[in-house]
Design a protein around this motif. Structure first.
Motif, PDB file in Angstrom:
ATOM      1  N   GLY A  27      27.580 -34.071  18.787  1.00 16.39           N
ATOM      2  CA  GLY A  27      27.040 -33.726  17.465  1.00 16.39           C
ATOM      3  C   GLY A  27      27.963 -32.776  16.719  1.00 16.39           C
ATOM      4  O   GLY A  27      28.268 -32.970  15.539  1.00 16.39           O
ATOM      5  N   GLU A  28      28.445 -31.745  17.419  1.00 14.69           N
ATOM      6  CA  GLU A  28      29.310 -30.755  16.754  1.00 14.69           C
ATOM      7  C   GLU A  28      30.643 -31.365  16.339  1.00 14.69           C
ATOM      8  O   GLU A  28      31.122 -31.156  15.227  1.00 14.69           O
ATOM      9  N   ARG A  31      30.384 -33.721  13.429  1.00 13.77           N
ATOM     10  CA  ARG A  31      30.118 -33.048  12.161  1.00 13.77           C
ATOM     11  C   ARG A  31      31.342 -32.287  11.664  1.00 13.77           C
ATOM     12  O   ARG A  31      31.658 -32.271  10.487  1.00 13.77           O
ATOM     13  N   LEU A 158      21.486 -36.506  17.089  1.00 14.05           N
ATOM     14  CA  LEU A 158      20.863 -36.099  15.818  1.00 14.05           C
ATOM     15  C   LEU A 158      19.358 -35.893  15.992  1.00 14.05           C
ATOM     16  O   LEU A 158      18.631 -35.801  14.994  1.00 14.05           O
ATOM     17  N   GLU A 159      18.917 -35.870  17.264  1.00 15.74           N
ATOM     18  CA  GLU A 159      17.491 -35.670  17.589  1.00 15.74           C
ATOM     19  C   GLU A 159      16.615 -36.769  17.006  1.00 15.74           C
ATOM     20  O   GLU A 159      15.474 -36.545  16.604  1.00 15.74           O
ATOM     21  N   THR A 244      23.785 -40.749   7.365  1.00 17.30           N
ATOM     22  CA  THR A 244      23.326 -39.418   7.765  1.00 17.30           C
ATOM     23  C   THR A 244      23.465 -38.409   6.621  1.00 17.30           C
ATOM     24  O   THR A 244      23.538 -37.202   6.857  1.00 17.30           O
ATOM     25  N   TYR A 247      26.020 -35.753   7.035  1.00 18.62           N
ATOM     26  CA  TYR A 247      25.994 -34.834   8.184  1.00 18.62           C
ATOM     27  C   TYR A 247      27.152 -35.157   9.130  1.00 18.62           C
ATOM     28  O   TYR A 247      27.899 -34.266   9.538  1.00 18.62           O
ATOM     29  N   LEU A 284      16.839 -36.771   9.032  1.00 21.03           N
ATOM     30  CA  LEU A 284      17.254 -35.780  10.029  1.00 21.03           C
ATOM     31  C   LEU A 284      16.193 -34.695  10.139  1.00 21.03           C
ATOM     32  O   LEU A 284      15.520 -34.377   9.151  1.00 21.03           O
ATOM     33  N   HIS A 287      16.395 -28.703  10.464  1.00 26.43           N
ATOM     34  CA  HIS A 287      17.507 -27.767  10.746  1.00 26.43           C
ATOM     35  C   HIS A 287      18.859 -28.477  10.710  1.00 26.43           C
ATOM     36  O   HIS A 287      19.885 -27.850  10.426  1.00 26.43           O
ATOM     37  N   LEU A 288      18.868 -29.806  10.954  1.00 27.66           N
ATOM     38  CA  LEU A 288      20.135 -30.542  10.814  1.00 27.66           C
ATOM     39  C   LEU A 288      20.342 -30.965   9.359  1.00 27.66           C
ATOM     40  O   LEU A 288      21.459 -30.896   8.833  1.00 27.66           O
TER      41      LEU A 288
END
Ligand SMILES: O=C(O)CCC(=O)C(=O)O
Ligand SMILES: [Fe+2]
Length: 336
Positions: A27-28, A31, A158-159, A244, A247, A284, A287-288
């Motif tokens: 994820g990090e 992004r 991305l949950e 996204t 994101y 999303l 928080h994302l």
């Protein structure tokens, strides 16, 4: 950043804490950089070495044998492109390549079908190198499987549910494969192997031989993604960026031609969307979503929501000869 991060897909497969830490890094990285090396993907070295060596054999064939499968023969943009005949932002790319796609029958046209239906059709296979067809089909199947798993991992990172993106690949996944040869700078007139661009699809999985050339634009400037044996370079395409809301990052990259006397092979697998869908927008978690930068598609090349039309536009821009021969009736619709 001197080099790109590396992720080991076996961490994802292992589950538990290893999977959790893989997903966090994924994820990090996606992004912040939009590019990484993937190891542990399960494609054996013999298979990738075999394909690179067939690619070398193909490009060493006499020019007439290569042009027997000229991309200009194909309304579906499949086949061989000679050096200097492909364009990025209007400038020549110094590479030769073969384009393959999903092999499906062409859709008969009577003017009533959506335009994207003209992209579907058969590949062209070189008669002079019959071993290439089974090797390419095998590669497509393996990379399709890795891509689907990676997209599931992206969704989890991305949950979202693992199948959050599946509407765009389920049942009829779509992809393109480019087998590419970059000649050395003694042959190339220019150092543009391929000009700076973002990829249009979801994900790109790139196999490189031993020669560097790919460069990635980061906040710290251009970073060389030198080949790491056994790895793929993975990057995010504009479709996943748009899906996204910005994101995930589709990062600009380019290839510089190898030095004089040296050449380079790369094999790029572009996992795309089904031609008959629209780019989805996923929701999303808050928080994302707060970190999403909004759509960032290239202002010089804006995207359509309709994925088939988008792919057709990209292909028409890259291959003016195919465009003139097979699409003269509709070029004005794309401002070409
Ligand atoms: O050849 C490479 O290393 C990358 C090629 C590329 O970026 C592309 O074809 O989109
Ligand atoms: Fe690219």
């Amino acid at each position: 950043m001197a080099t790109l991060p590396t992720l080991d897909f076996q961490d994802y497969v292992a589950g538990g804490d290893r999977r959790a830490s893989f997903l966090k890094t994924l994820g990090e990285t996606a992004r912040e950089v939009g590019f990484f090396y993937l190891t542990g993907h399960g494609v054996p070295l013999e298979v990738s070495d075999g394909l690179v060596s067939l690619a070398r054999k193909f490009f060493a064939l006499p020019q007439a044998e290569k042009e027997a499968i000229d991309i200009a023969n194909s309304p579906h943009f499949r086949g061989y492109t000679r050096i200097g005949n492909e364009h990025t932002r209007g400038r020549r790319d110094w590479r030769q390549q073969i384009d393959f796609g999903v092999d499906r029958p062409a859709i008969p046209q009577d003017g009533q079908q959506p335009l994207w239906t003209r992209l579907q059709g058969p590949n062209q296979w070189p008669a002079a190198l019959p071993e290439l067809e089974p090797a390419v089909r095998d590669w497509q199947a393996r990379l399709e499987a890795v891509s689907v798993q990676l997209l599931e991992a992206f969704a989890l990172a991305l949950e979202l549910p693992a199948d959050a993106f599946s509407a765009i690949y389920r049942e009829q996944p779509n992809h393109r494969l480019k087998v590419i040869h970059y000649p050395g700078r003694d042959i190339a007139e220019d150092e543009q192997g391929v000009g700076a661009h973002k990829d249009g699809g979801f994900l790109t999985l790139l196999l490189q031989d031993r020669q560097a050339g790919l460069q990635v634009e980061t906040d710290a400037g251009w970073v060389t993604a030198a080949p790491i044996r056994g790895s793929f370079v993975v990057n995010i395409g504009e479709l996943l960026e748009l899906a996204t809301n910005g994101y995930l990052r589709a990062t600009t990259h380019r290839v510089v031609a190898p030095p004089a006397g040296v050449d380079r092979i790369s094999i790029a697998f572009f996992f795309a969307a089904r031609l008959d869908t629209e780019i989805p927008l996923v929701s999303l978690p808050a928080h994302l979503a707060a970190l999403a930068r909004g759509p960032a598609s290239d202002p010089l090349n804006p995207m359509f929501r309709d994925t088939g039309l988008n792919q057709l536009k990209q292909r028409l821009r890259s291959h003016p000869d195919v465009a003139q021969r097979h699409y003269a009736d509709i070029l004005h619709q794309f401002g070409l």
